[in-house]
Enzyme design. Structure first.
Site, PDB file in Angstrom:
ATOM      1  N   TRP A 144       0.845  -1.194   0.000  1.00 13.09           N
ATOM      2  CA  TRP A 144       0.000   0.000   0.000  1.00 13.09           C
ATOM      3  C   TRP A 144       0.878   1.241   0.000  1.00 13.09           C
ATOM      4  CZ3 TRP A 144      -4.713  -0.880  -1.338  1.00 13.09           C
ATOM      5  CH2 TRP A 144      -5.664   0.144  -1.304  1.00 13.09           C
ATOM      6  N   ASP A 200      -0.180  11.166  -0.344  1.00 14.50           N
ATOM      7  CA  ASP A 200      -1.246  12.161  -0.230  1.00 14.50           C
ATOM      8  C   ASP A 200      -2.583  11.494   0.065  1.00 14.50           C
ATOM      9  OD1 ASP A 200      -1.804  10.988  -2.700  1.00 14.50           O
ATOM     10  OD2 ASP A 200      -2.287  12.894  -3.673  1.00 14.50           O
ATOM     11  N   GLU A 203      -3.623   8.703  -2.020  1.00 12.45           N
ATOM     12  CA  GLU A 203      -2.780   7.517  -1.856  1.00 12.45           C
ATOM     13  C   GLU A 203      -1.928   7.219  -3.086  1.00 12.45           C
ATOM     14  OE1 GLU A 203      -5.096   4.869   1.252  1.00 12.45           O
ATOM     15  OE2 GLU A 203      -6.070   4.723  -0.691  1.00 12.45           O
ATOM     16  N   GLU A 204      -1.559   8.254  -3.821  1.00  9.39           N
ATOM     17  CA  GLU A 204      -0.844   8.043  -5.081  1.00  9.39           C
ATOM     18  C   GLU A 204       0.503   8.753  -5.152  1.00  9.39           C
ATOM     19  OE1 GLU A 204      -4.915   7.588  -7.803  1.00  9.39           O
ATOM     20  OE2 GLU A 204      -3.780   9.448  -7.836  1.00  9.39           O
ATOM     21  N   GLU A 424     -18.692   6.529  -4.756  1.00  7.01           N
ATOM     22  CA  GLU A 424     -17.494   7.367  -4.751  1.00  7.01           C
ATOM     23  C   GLU A 424     -17.492   8.327  -5.932  1.00  7.01           C
ATOM     24  OE1 GLU A 424     -13.027   6.125  -3.944  1.00  7.01           O
ATOM     25  OE2 GLU A 424     -13.570   5.656  -6.015  1.00  7.01           O
TER      26      GLU A 424
END
Length: 640
Positions: A144, A200, A203-204, A424
């Site tokens: 992750w 961030d 998550e990238e 989402e």
């Protein structure tokens, strides 16, 4: 009793109810319904009693019930903190039935903080930066983007909000012994690790992120004040907050806020809209240093970010610069082929509602060279200068901004499901919902945007004493204190005033009086605070109705004003029966209404065949309270 409303929330939409909802006449009436849907959906996603998240431990906020394509059946520290801050604010504004949910969340975080994980453990603090955990409170050990350093700050902010309520209401030992040690862990993490890179909020990108730095500054500022309030101190907060604020200035490019350093993208990103709204302080001026929503920098950035999506989504084709558009994460996004997100579109609206509140509070607005393009897109005659609230130019600009803000929410209304559910994302071409269903963060974003639209604002976090930027920045850190915390039980806490205890919209949680009035067999309670404050332009009025029903029947509220459908039964407001029992057949709904508005109303009963039964005459009458600090009210009725 009828489970019709609950079935709709779980996707089993009854045709009659769907037809009623589809006829919603105004954004106001839709938001009144949707706020109830959103609150219920959030609770459905919190263990252990959440209807959609079987298997989640008590107090665990699950990102989404979706378990595949994509699998979001985990708990993220960031999402959980943002969601709980929303619930804490609702609680402080009168929704005292959320008390056990907040307590369970804090108890769960005491466990989560102590879980050793791939990012580290509690002894060094590093483990607090782990982004997500399994819903049974165990570590997620798969690959992750870690660490993510916004989570501890957001969790601290959520818990401080509740801790402050405890202090204001006499539960000092609970705030000191349970809440403060958990907050102290998170503040220690922020002070120690803020100057190190991390992933961030999307998550990238592994680098330095505006959103993360902004919420870290806020957490340390309010954390220091909370420490003092519980008889402690936070020297690491005091030493690092100014340095974080100093570093925050480096994200300003001169025309927009750069979302991330160490990224090849344009830097235009809803990250920055979210950073602005989650550091909004209702007591602040339009300060550029903290990128307050009404600041020239934040407004210029709003235009740059929103405009970056105008040409890339088919949904936005043909819309002028003065019209709201669907907003995604960032224009280069490829996740699910890159689409608008509900929470990003709502963030664009919320920033503007925040700005409207700030202008109203200070009695003027300023157009600068930096913000001029933002204003001219909405009001072509805009020119640099300061405009008093008594001027016609001020009124014209404010009206244009309010219309612009409402446009973003109307887009959300268009693409939310007929039963109010929100995933989402929604497709950039046809608007169909995509990705994880019933995203908890989407619902929290709806609630906060709706509250700001109605001038219901959170407590101040102390921005007015923490907006001065040091002359020189230093790349520093400080070591705090980490300690394991176990919450074995909570003392009995009485949130006085039932569902109408409230803090003032501008910060104080000290409720000093409860007044009651009656009108046509309706009992009304309102809540006010003794501290100085502004008078909200709208009040969240909860209608509690005792009405025994049979399966298939539903109760609606109609009245003489547009928010209640102008007496049109097809535009009535649906009441919820999720608290209904045979001994207490309660139907209820919360509707945001203009302060001071007088109107007549009645309840109607809609049968399974869509036939309508009106309750008996006379019409009920009500005047929405309009007073300093009064943000909620409750009307108690019995079907007749």
């Amino acid at each position: 009793m009828s489970f019709r409303s609950l079935l709709a929330l779980s996707g089993l939409v009854c045709t009659g109810l769907a037809n009623v909802i589809s006829k919603r006449a105004t954004l106001d009436s839709w938001l009144s319904n949707e706020a109830t849907v959103a609150r219920t959906a959030i609770l459905n996603n919190i263990g252990a009693d959440g209807a959609w998240v079987s298997g989640a431990d008590s107090g665990i906020v699950v990102a989404s019930p979706s378990t595949d394509n994509p699998d979001y059946f985990y708990t993220w520290t960031r999402d959980s903190g943002l969601v709980l801050k929303t619930l804490v604010d609702l609680f402080r504004n009168g929704d005292t039935s959320l008390l056990s949910t907040i307590e369970n969340y804090i108890s769960a975080q005491a466990i989560v903080q102590g879980i050793s994980n791939p990012s580290g453990d509690l002894s060094s603090g590093a483990g607090l930066g782990e982004p997500k955990f399994n819903v049974d409170e165990t570590a997620y050990t798969g690959s992750w983007g870690r660490p993510q350093r916004d989570g501890p700050a957001l969790r601290a902010t959520a818990m401080i909000g509740f801790g402050q309520w405890l202090l204001d209401n006499g539960y000092t030992s609970t705030a000191t012994d349970i809440v403060w040690p958990l907050v102290r862990n998170d503040l220690s993490y922020v002070a120690q690790y803020w100057n190190q890179t991390g992933y961030d909020l999307w998550e990238e990108v592994n680098g330095s992120s505006f959103f993360t730095i902004a919420v870290q500054h806020r957490a340390l500022v309010e954390g220091s004040a909370f420490a003092t309030a519980v008889g402690s101190s936070c020297s690491w907060c005091d030493s690092q907050a100014p340095e974080i604020l100093c570093y925050l200035q480096s994200f300003w490019t001169g025309s927009f806020i750069l979302a991330n350093f160490d990224s090849s993208r344009s830097g235009k990103d809803a990250n920055t809209l979210l950073g602005s709204i989650h550091t909004f302080d209702p007591e602040a001026a339009c300060d550029d240093s903290t990128f307050q929503p009404c600041s020239p920098r934040a407004l210029a950035n709003h235009k740059e970010v929103v405009d970056s999506f105008r040409s890339i989504y088919t949904l936005n084709d043909g819309l002028s610069d003065s019209e709201a558009v669907a907003v995604g994460r960032y224009p280069e996004d490829t996740y699910y082929n890159g689409n608008p997100w509900f929470l990003c579109t709502l963030a664009a609206a919320e920033q503007l509602y925040d700005a409207l509140y700030q202008w109203d509070k200070q009695g003027s607005l300023e157009v600068t060279d930096v913000s001029l393009d933002f204003f001219k897109a909405l009001y072509s005659d805009a020119a640099t200068g300061t405009y008093s609230s008594s001027s016609s130019t001020y009124s014209s600009i404010v009206d244009a901004v309010k219309t612009f803000a409402d446009g973003f929410v109307s887009i959300v209304e268009t693409h939310a499901a007929s039963n109010g559910s929100m995933s989402e994302q929604y497709d950039k071409s046809d608007g169909e919902q995509l990705s994880a269903r019933d995203l908890t963060w989407s619902y929290a974003a709806l609630l906060t945007a709706n509250n700001r639209r109605n001038s219901v604002v959170p407590a101040s976090w102390g921005e007015t004493s923490a907006s001065s930027v040091p002359g020189t920045c230093a790349a520093t850190s400080a070591i705090g204190t980490y300690s394991s915390v176990t919450v074995t039980s909570w003392p009995s806490i009485v949130a006085t005033g039932g569902t109408t205890t409230t803090a003032t919209p501008t910060g104080s949680g000290s409720v000093t009086s409860t007044s009651k009035t009656t009108a046509t067999a309706s009992k009304t309670s309102t809540s006010t605070s003794s501290t100085s404050c502004t008078t909200p332009t709208a009040v969240a009025v909860t209608f509690d109705l005792t009405a025994t029903t049979t399966y298939g029947e539903n109760i609606y509220l109609v009245g003489s004003i547009s928010q209640l459908g102008d007496w049109e039964t097809s535009d009535g407001i649906a009441l919820s029966a999720d608290k209904y029992t045979s001994s207490d057949p309660l139907w209820y709904v919360t509707v945001t209404l203009p302060a001071g508005e007088s109107f007549e109303y009645k309840f109607i009963r809609i049968e399974s065949d869509d036939s309508v039964e009106w309750e008996s005459d006379p019409n009920r009458e009500y005047t929405v309270p309009q007073a300093c600090g009064t943000s909620t009210a409750t009307v108690t009725d019995t079907w007749r």
